[in-house]
Design a protein around this motif. Sequence first.
Motif, PDB file in Angstrom:
ATOM      1  N   GLU A 157     -22.324  23.390  27.608  1.00 20.16           N
ATOM      2  CA  GLU A 157     -21.233  23.878  26.777  1.00 20.16           C
ATOM      3  C   GLU A 157     -20.718  25.190  27.351  1.00 20.16           C
ATOM      4  O   GLU A 157     -21.369  25.798  28.200  1.00 20.16           O
ATOM      5  N   PRO A 158     -19.531  25.635  26.965  1.00 18.79           N
ATOM      6  CA  PRO A 158     -18.810  26.656  27.722  1.00 18.79           C
ATOM      7  C   PRO A 158     -19.502  27.990  27.895  1.00 18.79           C
ATOM      8  O   PRO A 158     -19.084  28.788  28.729  1.00 18.79           O
ATOM      9  N   LEU A 159     -20.548  28.272  27.150  1.00 20.15           N
ATOM     10  CA  LEU A 159     -21.237  29.549  27.261  1.00 20.15           C
ATOM     11  C   LEU A 159     -22.471  29.480  28.144  1.00 20.15           C
ATOM     12  O   LEU A 159     -23.109  30.503  28.398  1.00 20.15           O
ATOM     13  N   THR A 160     -22.834  28.292  28.608  1.00 23.39           N
ATOM     14  CA  THR A 160     -24.061  28.109  29.374  1.00 23.39           C
ATOM     15  C   THR A 160     -23.724  27.845  30.836  1.00 23.39           C
ATOM     16  O   THR A 160     -23.836  26.725  31.340  1.00 23.39           O
ATOM     17  N   ILE A 206     -17.051  23.363  22.370  1.00 24.89           N
ATOM     18  CA  ILE A 206     -17.589  23.630  21.034  1.00 24.89           C
ATOM     19  C   ILE A 206     -16.484  24.102  20.095  1.00 24.89           C
ATOM     20  O   ILE A 206     -16.759  24.701  19.058  1.00 24.89           O
ATOM     21  N   GLY A 207     -15.245  23.796  20.464  1.00 25.84           N
ATOM     22  CA  GLY A 207     -14.096  24.196  19.661  1.00 25.84           C
ATOM     23  C   GLY A 207     -12.885  24.314  20.553  1.00 25.84           C
ATOM     24  O   GLY A 207     -12.759  23.610  21.560  1.00 25.84           O
ATOM     25  N   LEU A 248     -15.099  17.722  27.823  1.00 21.69           N
ATOM     26  CA  LEU A 248     -15.120  16.750  26.730  1.00 21.69           C
ATOM     27  C   LEU A 248     -14.797  17.490  25.439  1.00 21.69           C
ATOM     28  O   LEU A 248     -15.465  18.466  25.093  1.00 21.69           O
ATOM     29  N   ASP A 249     -13.761  17.034  24.723  1.00 21.02           N
ATOM     30  CA  ASP A 249     -13.267  17.734  23.532  1.00 21.02           C
ATOM     31  C   ASP A 249     -13.505  16.897  22.295  1.00 21.02           C
ATOM     32  O   ASP A 249     -12.994  15.784  22.170  1.00 21.02           O
ATOM     33  N   LEU A 250     -14.271  17.445  21.338  1.00 15.33           N
ATOM     34  CA  LEU A 250     -14.628  16.743  20.110  1.00 15.33           C
ATOM     35  C   LEU A 250     -13.616  16.918  18.990  1.00 15.33           C
ATOM     36  O   LEU A 250     -13.725  16.263  17.950  1.00 15.33           O
ATOM     37  N   LEU A 251     -12.648  17.793  19.163  1.00 15.92           N
ATOM     38  CA  LEU A 251     -11.658  18.015  18.108  1.00 15.92           C
ATOM     39  C   LEU A 251     -10.645  16.872  18.066  1.00 15.92           C
ATOM     40  O   LEU A 251     -10.370  16.240  19.101  1.00 15.92           O
ATOM     41  N   PRO A 252     -10.045  16.598  16.900  1.00 17.39           N
ATOM     42  CA  PRO A 252      -8.927  15.649  16.862  1.00 17.39           C
ATOM     43  C   PRO A 252      -7.828  16.126  17.806  1.00 17.39           C
ATOM     44  O   PRO A 252      -7.598  17.338  17.924  1.00 17.39           O
ATOM     45  N   PRO A 253      -7.135  15.231  18.500  1.00 18.74           N
ATOM     46  CA  PRO A 253      -6.130  15.653  19.479  1.00 18.74           C
ATOM     47  C   PRO A 253      -5.110  16.656  18.949  1.00 18.74           C
ATOM     48  O   PRO A 253      -4.718  17.578  19.675  1.00 18.74           O
ATOM     49  N   GLY A 290     -16.212  26.223  10.647  1.00 14.62           N
ATOM     50  CA  GLY A 290     -17.059  25.901  11.787  1.00 14.62           C
ATOM     51  C   GLY A 290     -16.684  24.522  12.305  1.00 14.62           C
ATOM     52  O   GLY A 290     -16.290  23.641  11.523  1.00 14.62           O
ATOM     53  N   VAL A 291     -16.808  24.314  13.610  1.00 11.87           N
ATOM     54  CA  VAL A 291     -16.322  23.075  14.210  1.00 11.87           C
ATOM     55  C   VAL A 291     -17.018  21.851  13.630  1.00 11.87           C
ATOM     56  O   VAL A 291     -16.384  20.823  13.370  1.00 11.87           O
ATOM     57  N   GLY A 292     -18.333  21.920  13.411  1.00 15.25           N
ATOM     58  CA  GLY A 292     -19.047  20.777  12.870  1.00 15.25           C
ATOM     59  C   GLY A 292     -18.567  20.400  11.479  1.00 15.25           C
ATOM     60  O   GLY A 292     -18.332  19.226  11.183  1.00 15.25           O
ATOM     61  N   THR A 293     -18.395  21.387  10.612  1.00 14.60           N
ATOM     62  CA  THR A 293     -17.937  21.125   9.241  1.00 14.60           C
ATOM     63  C   THR A 293     -16.491  20.655   9.233  1.00 14.60           C
ATOM     64  O   THR A 293     -16.134  19.693   8.535  1.00 14.60           O
ATOM     65  N   LEU A 294     -15.632  21.332   9.994  1.00 11.63           N
ATOM     66  CA  LEU A 294     -14.217  20.960  10.043  1.00 11.63           C
ATOM     67  C   LEU A 294     -14.062  19.525  10.539  1.00 11.63           C
ATOM     68  O   LEU A 294     -13.304  18.726   9.975  1.00 11.63           O
TER      69      LEU A 294
END
Length: 424
Positions: A135-138, A157-158, A211-216, A329-333
Amino acid sequence: MRVLFTCYPERTHFLLMAPLAWALRTAGHDVRVACQPKMTAAINQAGLTAVPVGSDRDLWQIIGRRPGRPGARKQPGLSEPYDAVERRPEDITLAYLREGYRLQTDSWHKMTNVPLTGALVEYARHWKPDLVLWEPLTFAGAIAAEAVGAAHGRMLIGADVYGIARRHFVRLAAGQPGGEGSDPLGEWLGGYARRYGGEFTEELVTGQFGLDLLPPSLQVHAPGLDYRSLRFTPYGGPAVVPKWLWERPERPRVALTLGLTVTDHAIGYAIDVQEILDSVADLDIELVATISDEARGKLERVPDNARLVPYVPMQALLPTCSAIIHHAGVGTLNTAAFYGVPQLTVPWDVDQPLLSDRLAAQGAGLTTHSTRATGAIVRESLLRLLGEPSFRERAAALRDEMLAVPSANDTVPFLEERAGHGAP
C-alpha cells in the motif's frame, strides 16, 4: 505463483487487502503477508499466513495522532506535500513539494519503513515472490520487489494523494536545468535501491500499477499512472452476528460508527458523541452506535432509541439500515456504498474530507467536517437523508457502480499477467 503482501502497521489497512489475498489463495497461488510483528494476530485471524519482519514502529507511538492533542491543527487533513490534491496546479511549487517530502520522509516514512526494509528484502530473497502488493505508505515493498526482480503494485487505501503529489514533483523537477535540486524521497529510496543492486526509478514511489477499491466516481488519480479498479469486498475482521440483527427493524435503523482505528488506539472521537445522541433522542429511529466500553462509561445518558455496542459487523448491520453516520474512513465509506446506504460523514483527517466532498457531490450523502458537526447539524442532515428519496436513489446507483467493477476473483488473471504467469 508466489504473492507477497506488505502494508503499513495499521489493522484497517490490512483489512482492505485481505479479500484480494483470499482470492489469490483460492485460485491456487501461495500467498503470504509480511508486516511488523504486532500485525501477526490480525493476519492469522483472517486465515492468512503471516511473516513477521523487522520491529514494531508506527506513527501512533511517536506523535500520538488524536483529534484533541495539544498543538493539533484545528481542522486536520492532508499534510504537505500530499495536500497538493487540494491546490491548483499553478499554486504548487517545487520548493513546497521538496520541503514537504523532506518533512514527511524524515518524520514518517523512515520511521515505519526503516525497521521493515532490510528484513523484508532478506525474506524476499529467500522466498522469491513473483508479485509484491504494497500500500502507498510501505515503500519497503517496492524496494524488496525490485531487489528480487518481482512485479509489484500498490493497493490504494483511498484517494491517491500520494501519486498526485509525486506526479506534480516529477512535472516540476523536469523543468529544472540539468535536473538541479534535491529529491528527499527519491534520494532516500535510491540509497536502498543501490544497496540491493538497483537504481532509483519512480516505480519505487508509485509502483508499476495501482489497484483502487473506491467506486469509480469517487476515485482520485494521478495523471500518467496505471490504475485498475477493484471491487471492494466488505471485511472487518473476526465478528459475530448478534441475535437482534436477525429480525427486520420496526422503525428506520441508523448506524453510528467512528471507525476501528480510534478504538484500536484509544485516541478519542473527533465529535461529541453525547451531543449527537442527545440531538436525535426524540426521533422515531433506532440508532445503533458502535461505541467502545471506555467511551460509553463516560456518557451521562443514553436515549431510549439508541442501542450501544462495542462492535458489530458492518456487513450484517448496514443491509438493515436506512442511513449511517460515520467518519469517512475508506472501509466504512465503501461498505456503506456497497449496501446502498445513504451516508452522513463527519470527516476529520487525511483524505476523509476529500472523499466526503466527492460522495456528497455524487448525491449519495451529506458531509460536515467534524470540527463543525454540532448535534443540530447532524440532526438536520439525518432528517434529510431519511426523508428525501434522492439520497437513497443515488446510494443505489453508487452500489450498482461498485458491482460493475471486477471482483477480487476477476482481478486474479490481471495479476497473473502482470507477474508473467498468465496469457497476455
